[in-house]
Motif scaffolding. Structure first.
Motif: not given
Length: 226
Positions: A165-191
């Motif tokens: 359960t603990a490691v699965t929760d970490l995977a969930v959080r890591q996935r969310a952080d990855a999506l956020f980091a990508w959205s920041v990079g994609a926004t900068a790339l768009d500009a």
């Protein structure tokens, strides 16, 4: 007796004095003109700096275009991986079905292979302007986090009980952080694309409203509105 007047010719001494004065005046004029030239001529260092800035701008435009293509390829590689994680991770599943029975070992191995290929696509990056480097770094960080999320999920499948359960929760959080980091990079790339004259390039990964990632603006793809 009639006296015939004659015009006085300059004596050799006076002629020499006059020639010296004319020479001095000419030298002064040339010297003053030279001084003006040297004061107003384009500075060679500034010319070199202008040339280097122009070359850097052209190189950066090429890097922006290349980075956008890499981002598109990477996005296509990651979408199946993220879709799989969405099915497999309980906290992000949208159909109410989650757990190791939803996906196979081969599925997870395929995600890991795709994520590793995406990471490799950002290996050995070129050095560019600050804005381009920041956008590239944001996207590269997101890709590594996706790979980590997959590895965490793969590890969780081998565990039981609270550890799983603990490691699965970490995977969930890591996935969310990855999506956020990508959205920041994609926004900068768009500009960057807009500033470079390429127009809006919306290289975003699909997200849901509750995931907190940045989303693309409403400008049409390729438009040049800021």
């Amino acid at each position: 007796m009639t006296t015939i007047s004659r015009s006085r010719q300059p004596t050799p001494v006076r002629r020499a004095s006059r020639d010296r004065v004319l020479a001095l005046l000419a030298a002064f004029a040339l010297g003053a003109g030279g001084a003006v030239f040297w004061m107003t001529r384009p500075d060679s260092i500034e010319q070199m700096a202008d040339r280097l800035r122009a070359e850097s701008a052209l190189r950066d435009k090429a890097q922006i275009r290349a980075l956008t293509e890499v981002a598109r390829t990477t996005r296509d590689q990651l979408i199946p991986v993220l879709d799989g994680l969405t099915r497999a991770l309980p906290a992000v599943s949208t159909d109410g079905v989650a757990g190791p029975g939803v996906v196979s070992v081969d599925d997870v191995a395929g995600w890991q292979k795709a994520a590793d290929a995406a990471v490799e696509g950002f290996a050995d990056p070129p050095s560019g302007e600050t804005g381009t480097n920041v956008a590239r770094s944001g996207l590269a960080s997101a890709v590594r986090q996706v790979a980590t999320a997959v590895d965490l999920y793969a590890a969780a499948r081998t565990m039981t009980g609270s550890a799983r359960t603990a490691v699965t929760d970490l995977a969930v959080r890591q996935r969310a952080d990855a999506l956020f980091a990508w959205s920041v990079g994609a926004t900068a790339l768009d500009a960057l694309n807009v500033e470079a004259g390429y127009g809006h390039q919306h290289v975003f990964l699909p997200t849901t409203p509750g995931e907190g990632a940045l989303t693309p603006d409403t400008e049409p793809e390729g438009s040049h509105h800021p």
